[in-house]
Design a protein around this motif. Sequence first.
Motif, PDB file in Angstrom:
ATOM      1  N   SER A 159       0.829  -1.208   0.000  1.00  0.00           N
ATOM      2  CA  SER A 159       0.000   0.000   0.000  1.00  0.00           C
ATOM      3  C   SER A 159       0.860   1.254   0.000  1.00  0.00           C
ATOM      4  O   SER A 159       0.527   2.248  -0.668  1.00  0.00           O
ATOM      5  CB  SER A 159      -0.924   0.022   1.225  1.00  0.00           C
ATOM      6  N   ALA A 160       1.948   1.221   0.770  1.00  0.00           N
ATOM      7  CA  ALA A 160       2.852   2.369   0.806  1.00  0.00           C
ATOM      8  C   ALA A 160       3.463   2.617  -0.568  1.00  0.00           C
ATOM      9  O   ALA A 160       3.609   3.776  -1.005  1.00  0.00           O
ATOM     10  CB  ALA A 160       3.951   2.138   1.846  1.00  0.00           C
ATOM     11  N   VAL A 161       3.795   1.535  -1.275  1.00  0.00           N
ATOM     12  CA  VAL A 161       4.372   1.658  -2.617  1.00  0.00           C
ATOM     13  C   VAL A 161       3.355   2.246  -3.582  1.00  0.00           C
ATOM     14  O   VAL A 161       3.659   3.176  -4.338  1.00  0.00           O
ATOM     15  CB  VAL A 161       4.861   0.284  -3.128  1.00  0.00           C
ATOM     16  N   THR A 162       2.118   1.716  -3.573  1.00  0.00           N
ATOM     17  CA  THR A 162       1.098   2.227  -4.501  1.00  0.00           C
ATOM     18  C   THR A 162       0.706   3.663  -4.151  1.00  0.00           C
ATOM     19  O   THR A 162       0.405   4.458  -5.046  1.00  0.00           O
ATOM     20  CB  THR A 162      -0.148   1.337  -4.501  1.00  0.00           C
ATOM     21  N   ALA A 163       0.733   4.002  -2.865  1.00  0.00           N
ATOM     22  CA  ALA A 163       0.454   5.386  -2.477  1.00  0.00           C
ATOM     23  C   ALA A 163       1.534   6.310  -3.013  1.00  0.00           C
ATOM     24  O   ALA A 163       1.246   7.409  -3.506  1.00  0.00           O
ATOM     25  CB  ALA A 163       0.367   5.500  -0.955  1.00  0.00           C
ATOM     26  N   GLY A 164       2.791   5.862  -2.923  1.00  0.00           N
ATOM     27  CA  GLY A 164       3.897   6.665  -3.440  1.00  0.00           C
ATOM     28  C   GLY A 164       3.793   6.873  -4.944  1.00  0.00           C
ATOM     29  O   GLY A 164       4.032   7.978  -5.454  1.00  0.00           O
ATOM     30  N   ILE A 165       3.417   5.823  -5.660  1.00  0.00           N
ATOM     31  CA  ILE A 165       3.253   5.932  -7.111  1.00  0.00           C
ATOM     32  C   ILE A 165       2.109   6.892  -7.440  1.00  0.00           C
ATOM     33  O   ILE A 165       2.228   7.737  -8.340  1.00  0.00           O
ATOM     34  CB  ILE A 165       2.982   4.543  -7.724  1.00  0.00           C
ATOM     35  N   SER A 166       1.018   6.747  -6.704  1.00  0.00           N
ATOM     36  CA  SER A 166      -0.141   7.621  -6.907  1.00  0.00           C
ATOM     37  C   SER A 166       0.221   9.080  -6.688  1.00  0.00           C
ATOM     38  O   SER A 166      -0.196   9.968  -7.452  1.00  0.00           O
ATOM     39  CB  SER A 166      -1.266   7.209  -5.949  1.00  0.00           C
ATOM     40  N   MET A 167       1.016   9.344  -5.664  1.00  0.00           N
ATOM     41  CA  MET A 167       1.439  10.708  -5.381  1.00  0.00           C
ATOM     42  C   MET A 167       2.361  11.226  -6.480  1.00  0.00           C
ATOM     43  O   MET A 167       2.279  12.390  -6.888  1.00  0.00           O
ATOM     44  CB  MET A 167       2.149  10.757  -4.028  1.00  0.00           C
ATOM     45  N   ALA A 168       3.241  10.367  -6.969  1.00  0.00           N
ATOM     46  CA  ALA A 168       4.218  10.782  -7.971  1.00  0.00           C
ATOM     47  C   ALA A 168       3.559  11.131  -9.298  1.00  0.00           C
ATOM     48  O   ALA A 168       3.963  12.092  -9.971  1.00  0.00           O
ATOM     49  CB  ALA A 168       5.252   9.675  -8.180  1.00  0.00           C
ATOM     50  N   ALA A 198      -3.278   3.400  -3.262  1.00  0.00           N
ATOM     51  CA  ALA A 198      -3.234   4.388  -4.335  1.00  0.00           C
ATOM     52  C   ALA A 198      -4.276   5.479  -4.122  1.00  0.00           C
ATOM     53  O   ALA A 198      -4.046   6.642  -4.465  1.00  0.00           O
ATOM     54  CB  ALA A 198      -3.459   3.692  -5.678  1.00  0.00           C
ATOM     55  N   ALA A 199      -5.430   5.102  -3.544  1.00  0.00           N
ATOM     56  CA  ALA A 199      -6.492   6.076  -3.294  1.00  0.00           C
ATOM     57  C   ALA A 199      -6.078   7.118  -2.263  1.00  0.00           C
ATOM     58  O   ALA A 199      -6.674   8.203  -2.193  1.00  0.00           O
ATOM     59  CB  ALA A 199      -7.753   5.360  -2.824  1.00  0.00           C
ATOM     60  N   LEU A 200      -5.053   6.809  -1.456  1.00  0.00           N
ATOM     61  CA  LEU A 200      -4.556   7.774  -0.475  1.00  0.00           C
ATOM     62  C   LEU A 200      -3.726   8.882  -1.111  1.00  0.00           C
ATOM     63  O   LEU A 200      -3.525   9.939  -0.503  1.00  0.00           O
ATOM     64  CB  LEU A 200      -3.686   7.059   0.574  1.00  0.00           C
ATOM     65  N   GLY A 201      -3.228   8.631  -2.319  1.00  0.00           N
ATOM     66  CA  GLY A 201      -2.326   9.579  -2.961  1.00  0.00           C
ATOM     67  C   GLY A 201      -2.827  11.013  -2.995  1.00  0.00           C
ATOM     68  O   GLY A 201      -2.109  11.932  -2.575  1.00  0.00           O
ATOM     69  N   PRO A 202      -4.046  11.270  -3.492  1.00  0.00           N
ATOM     70  CA  PRO A 202      -4.540  12.650  -3.555  1.00  0.00           C
ATOM     71  C   PRO A 202      -4.602  13.324  -2.185  1.00  0.00           C
ATOM     72  O   PRO A 202      -4.250  14.501  -2.049  1.00  0.00           O
ATOM     73  CB  PRO A 202      -5.948  12.489  -4.148  1.00  0.00           C
ATOM     74  N   MET A 203      -5.036  12.592  -1.165  1.00  0.00           N
ATOM     75  CA  MET A 203      -5.132  13.167   0.175  1.00  0.00           C
ATOM     76  C   MET A 203      -3.745  13.491   0.728  1.00  0.00           C
ATOM     77  O   MET A 203      -3.522  14.573   1.297  1.00  0.00           O
ATOM     78  CB  MET A 203      -5.848  12.205   1.127  1.00  0.00           C
TER      79      MET A 203
END
Length: 226
Positions: A35-44, A89-94
Amino acid sequence: MQNVTAGNSAIAHAEQVSKVLRNTYALLAMTLLFSAVTAGISMAVGVGRGLGMIMSLAALGLIWFVLPRTANSSAGIGVVFAFTGLLGAALGPMLNAYLQLSNGGSLIMQALGGTALVFFSLSAYVLTTRKDFSFMGGFLMVGLLVVILGSLGAFVASLFGVNVSMFSLAISAAVVFLMSGFILFDTSRIVNGGETNYIMATVSLYLNIYNLFTSLLHLLGALSDD
């Protein structure tokens, strides 16, 4: 003979519980990292709120319709990774929105630290005492239903221009207490043999951690006047 049979049964039960615990925490650790990896990708890549919402709904669809049919097979592990990857990944925008604040990075780290502290403290308490928290089930489900209905009400009210910021904070505070209770409840179920499927146990604990983190982050952001 009865004593020997009872003793063997107790040993088998203890071994089963230990196996479920090991598998649950191993899978939980891997899914949190994923989840941390997908969040990082989403943010990037700058995923927007709309896409984030779609991914959240897709994740919920997986655990409602797909996971129950695959939880007893190896395919269930893939579903869990897909589910946790989507939520990450859904956490990225927040997270990107918080990073725009002057102390956004600090707030995120505080929320992560607070989540880890609560989870490990409550889990250690249950694992040490072996106390049965099944009595909390009814109260927690009623509380969760109230929070869901309150959140929907706040969302509808906001569409009509009503300021629901204070009510939203109250909901986040309630979620923190509820998720703390669910950590006790879900860990207790594993320890006392109420949950024997480590895939389902992992999903339950993951959701507790996820909701605890997002609610703590919301509260910390409000307390910092940002």
